[in-house]
Design an enzyme around this catalytic site. Structure first.
Site, short mmCIF file in Angstrom:
data_model
loop_
_atom_site.label_atom_id
_atom_site.label_comp_id
_atom_site.label_asym_id
_atom_site.label_seq_id
_atom_site.Cartn_x
_atom_site.Cartn_y
_atom_site.Cartn_z
N CYS A 284 -2.46 9.13 2.46
CA CYS A 284 -2.18 8.60 1.12
C CYS A 284 -3.37 8.86 0.19
O CYS A 284 -3.20 9.10 -0.99
CB CYS A 284 -1.88 7.11 1.19
SG CYS A 284 -3.15 6.18 2.05
N GLU B 161 0.89 -1.18 0.00
CA GLU B 161 0.00 0.00 0.00
C GLU B 161 0.92 1.22 0.00
O GLU B 161 1.45 1.59 1.05
CB GLU B 161 -0.88 0.00 1.26
CG GLU B 161 -1.86 -1.14 1.36
CD GLU B 161 -3.03 -1.00 0.41
OE1 GLU B 161 -3.12 0.02 -0.29
OE2 GLU B 161 -3.85 -1.92 0.36
N LEU B 162 1.09 1.83 -1.16
CA LEU B 162 2.11 2.88 -1.27
C LEU B 162 1.47 4.26 -1.45
O LEU B 162 0.33 4.46 -1.09
CB LEU B 162 3.08 2.52 -2.40
CG LEU B 162 3.65 1.09 -2.30
CD1 LEU B 162 4.60 0.79 -3.45
CD2 LEU B 162 4.34 0.86 -0.96
P1 NAP Z 1 8.38 5.07 4.58
O1 NAP Z 1 9.54 5.93 4.82
O2 NAP Z 1 8.36 4.21 3.40
O3 NAP Z 1 8.23 4.17 5.89
C1 NAP Z 1 7.22 3.20 6.03
C2 NAP Z 1 7.75 2.04 6.82
O4 NAP Z 1 8.75 1.37 6.03
C3 NAP Z 1 8.46 2.44 8.11
O5 NAP Z 1 8.22 1.44 9.07
C4 NAP Z 1 9.92 2.48 7.72
O6 NAP Z 1 10.79 2.28 8.80
C5 NAP Z 1 9.98 1.31 6.76
N1 NAP Z 1 11.04 1.38 5.77
C6 NAP Z 1 11.51 2.47 5.14
N2 NAP Z 1 12.46 2.13 4.24
C7 NAP Z 1 12.58 0.78 4.30
C8 NAP Z 1 13.39 -0.17 3.64
N3 NAP Z 1 14.25 0.19 2.71
N4 NAP Z 1 13.26 -1.47 3.97
C9 NAP Z 1 12.37 -1.84 4.92
N5 NAP Z 1 11.58 -1.00 5.58
C10 NAP Z 1 11.66 0.31 5.28
O7 NAP Z 1 7.03 5.88 4.52
P2 NAP Z 1 6.50 6.96 5.52
O8 NAP Z 1 7.20 8.23 5.23
O9 NAP Z 1 6.54 6.46 6.92
O10 NAP Z 1 4.96 7.03 5.10
C11 NAP Z 1 4.50 7.88 4.12
C12 NAP Z 1 4.20 7.15 2.84
O11 NAP Z 1 3.28 6.09 3.08
C13 NAP Z 1 3.54 8.06 1.84
O12 NAP Z 1 4.07 7.84 0.56
C14 NAP Z 1 2.08 7.62 1.90
O13 NAP Z 1 1.34 7.94 0.76
C15 NAP Z 1 2.23 6.17 2.11
N6 NAP Z 1 0.98 5.60 2.64
C16 NAP Z 1 0.26 4.75 1.86
C17 NAP Z 1 -0.94 4.23 2.31
C18 NAP Z 1 -1.77 3.29 1.47
O14 NAP Z 1 -2.65 2.64 2.02
N7 NAP Z 1 -1.56 3.18 0.17
C19 NAP Z 1 -1.38 4.56 3.58
C20 NAP Z 1 -0.62 5.43 4.34
C21 NAP Z 1 0.57 5.92 3.87
P3 NAP Z 1 11.61 3.50 9.46
O15 NAP Z 1 10.61 4.44 10.03
O16 NAP Z 1 12.43 2.84 10.49
O17 NAP Z 1 12.41 4.11 8.34
#
Ligand code: NAP
Length: 458
Positions: free
Chosen positions: A266, A232-233
């Site tokens: 998102c 879910e991105l």
């Molecule tokens: P993020 O930086 O991708 O982090 C999400 C999760 O992934 C965190 O637990 C993070 O851990 C972990 N993570 C990051 N890089 C990783 C890697 N290379 N390998 C494994 N795990 C990794 O995203 P965010 O900034 O927290 O959230 C915002 C994004 O989420 C936005 O793009 C938003 O649109 C999207 N989102 C999508 C939905 C949907 O349902 N489609 C819902 C909500 C949010 P750390 O915190 O330890 O880095």
């Protein structure tokens, strides 16, 4: 990235946590594996009773839990309360419906496959690792966990590093509701440790909600290990306004969708695509309402928009806006980062965006709206489909033919007509293109982490 609560309203680090190390990670995986075995002996009624009891705990603790969410990521207290209650409702929804969603499917005419009987049944996969973001610290987790646990899976949570108190609340809440020890627990680990957990042979599948970068990395690791993944991105959802729309209602909803959760949702509408015949009128209504919002301390009941959750998140947002303004776009309201403590950014509306600007393509994770003028439905669809995202979409029209065309031609996981996108436990949720794959919620969500087993009998 340190595992810590850094209050975005003040910028002050309130609490730091030691990451779990090897032996503790091993202990938690072992416990989850044991829970999977114990859950196998339980029926839907037993799990439903535990899920209902967990929902009651959430209801009873709504106030203290909401304060944790607001402290950790800055959403308004009112929306934090709403999030906690929505989680409880979704738990109840799956407690009631899981058995029906996962009922055996019997083939009416087994002789067609040379059998005396044939059926398909849903069985849990085992331990599912959930890598989750901070923007809805409880909801993102529960919308995976409620169906997964009702199906008989165990869950391990790797939460975002900036919401550890939310993560630790979730660590114990299901066992407090009665689920066996280890059914759901938190791994306090950084993203670098995720690979080894996915590769552990006891982990059956992984679900990630977050950015494209994280999704791509986790899906690659899961793919190499041949494990199921749901992604879910991000999204850059269009909000199309046509001449037949109720403009006042559309503008009010546009503001709500763009600024809800401080603009960090998102499925928040991010690109407002307006027919030229009503462009000026819509723009005026929209800008006036955006300018009237109260920005400030999210603990105050009168606040509409709190801070951006992280300092780096605000930097990213500001850079997107500044680059566009430097290249000729115009801020009709906002667009200037305020001085002072906390990571605030004002509600902003920008027009004059060209495809060369990053603002055209990239997701704005904050209260920044991009406004586009279009000549007709065809151009609206072209702009709507003009990014790599495909999460949801919103269209405002009372013309039935126009509505049907949007529903057919917009590339997205959902279309909301004369409304804004909201996730409901009753409706499947998920995206296409770089917004991800797989579905959460409804029947589709509980089936994602099940083995659909075919049984053929001679
Ligand atoms: P993020 O930086 O991708 O982090 C999400 C999760 O992934 C965190 O637990 C993070 O851990 C972990 N993570 C990051 N890089 C990783 C890697 N290379 N390998 C494994 N795990 C990794 O995203 P965010 O900034 O927290 O959230 C915002 C994004 O989420 C936005 O793009 C938003 O649109 C999207 N989102 C999508 C939905 C949907 O349902 N489609 C819902 C909500 C949010 P750390 O915190 O330890 O880095």
């Amino acid at each position: 990235m340190a595992i810590a609560t850094v209050n975005p309203t003040t910028g002050i680090t309130e609490k730091t946590f030691d990451a779990h190390t090897g032996p503790e990670i091993e202990r938690r995986i072992t416990r989850a594996a044991q829970a999977v075995r114990e859950l196998r002996a339980t029926d839907f009624q037993t799990r439903a009773a535990w899920m209902m009891a967990t929902a009651d705990i959430l209801d009873a603790e709504v106030e203290s839990t909401a304060r944790i969410l607001t402290t950790e990521m800055g959403k308004t207290l009112a929306s934090a309360r709403g999030e906690v209650l929505k989680c409880a409702n979704t738990m109840r929804y799956y407690a009631v419906h899981a058995e029906g969603f996962l009922a055996d499917e019997t083939l009416d005419d087994p002789s067609s496959v040379g059998a005396s009987a044939a059926r398909s049944l849903y069985q849990p996969l085992g331990i599912v690792l959930a890598v989750m973001p901070w923007n809805y610290p409880l909801w993102q987790v529960i919308r995976f966990a409620a169906p997964a646990l009702m199906a008989g899976n165990a869950g391990l949570l790797k939460h975002a590093s900036n919401v550890p108190q939310s993560a630790m609340y979730l660590d114990s809440v299901f066992t407090r509701g009665g689920f066996p020890e280890g059914t759901f627990s938190t791994l306090l680990i950084g993203s670098a440790e995720v690979k080894a957990v996915i590769e552990d042979r006891r982990i059956a599948a992984v679900t990630l909600t977050g950015s494209e970068l994280a999704g791509s990395s986790v899906a690659s690791i899961a793919g190499a290990a041949i494990k199921k993944a749901v992604l879910e991105l991000g999204g850059s959802d269009p909000f199309i306004v046509m001449p037949s729309a109720d403009l006042a209602a559309a503008a009010a909803m546009a503001v709500k969708s763009r600024t809800g959760n401080n603009g960090q949702s998102c499925i928040g509408a991010k690109r407002f695509i307006v027919h030229t015949d009503v462009y000026e009128r819509f723009r005026e209504l929209f800008v006036t309402k955006m300018a009237a919002l109260t920005v400030g301390d999210p603990m105050q009941e009168t606040t509409d928009v709190g801070p951006i959750a992280t300092s780096s998140g605000r930097d990213d947002l500001r850079e997107l806006v500044d680059e566009a303004l430097a290249a000729g776009a115009v801020a009709l309201v906002g667009g200037i980062q305020p001085d002072g403590p906390g990571w605030f950014y004002p509600p902003t509306v920008i027009e004059g965006i060209t495809p060369q600007m990053r603002l055209f393509q990239e997701e704005t994770f904050g209260p920044v709206a991009a406004l586009y003028r279009v000549a007709d439905a065809a151009e609206a669809i072209e702009i709507a489909n003009g990014t790599d995202f495909g999460l949801s979409s919103n269209v405002w029209t009372t013309d039935a033919a126009e509505r049907d065309r949007f529903v057919r031609e917009i590339e997205a996981g959902a279309v909301f007509v004369n409304g804004m996108t909201v996730s409901y436990p009753e409706l499947p949720f998920g995206g296409i293109k770089v917004s991800g794959y797989g579905r959460e919620l409804a029947a589709a969500g509980i089936r994602e982490f099940c083995n659909l087993k075919t049984v053929w009998e001679a």
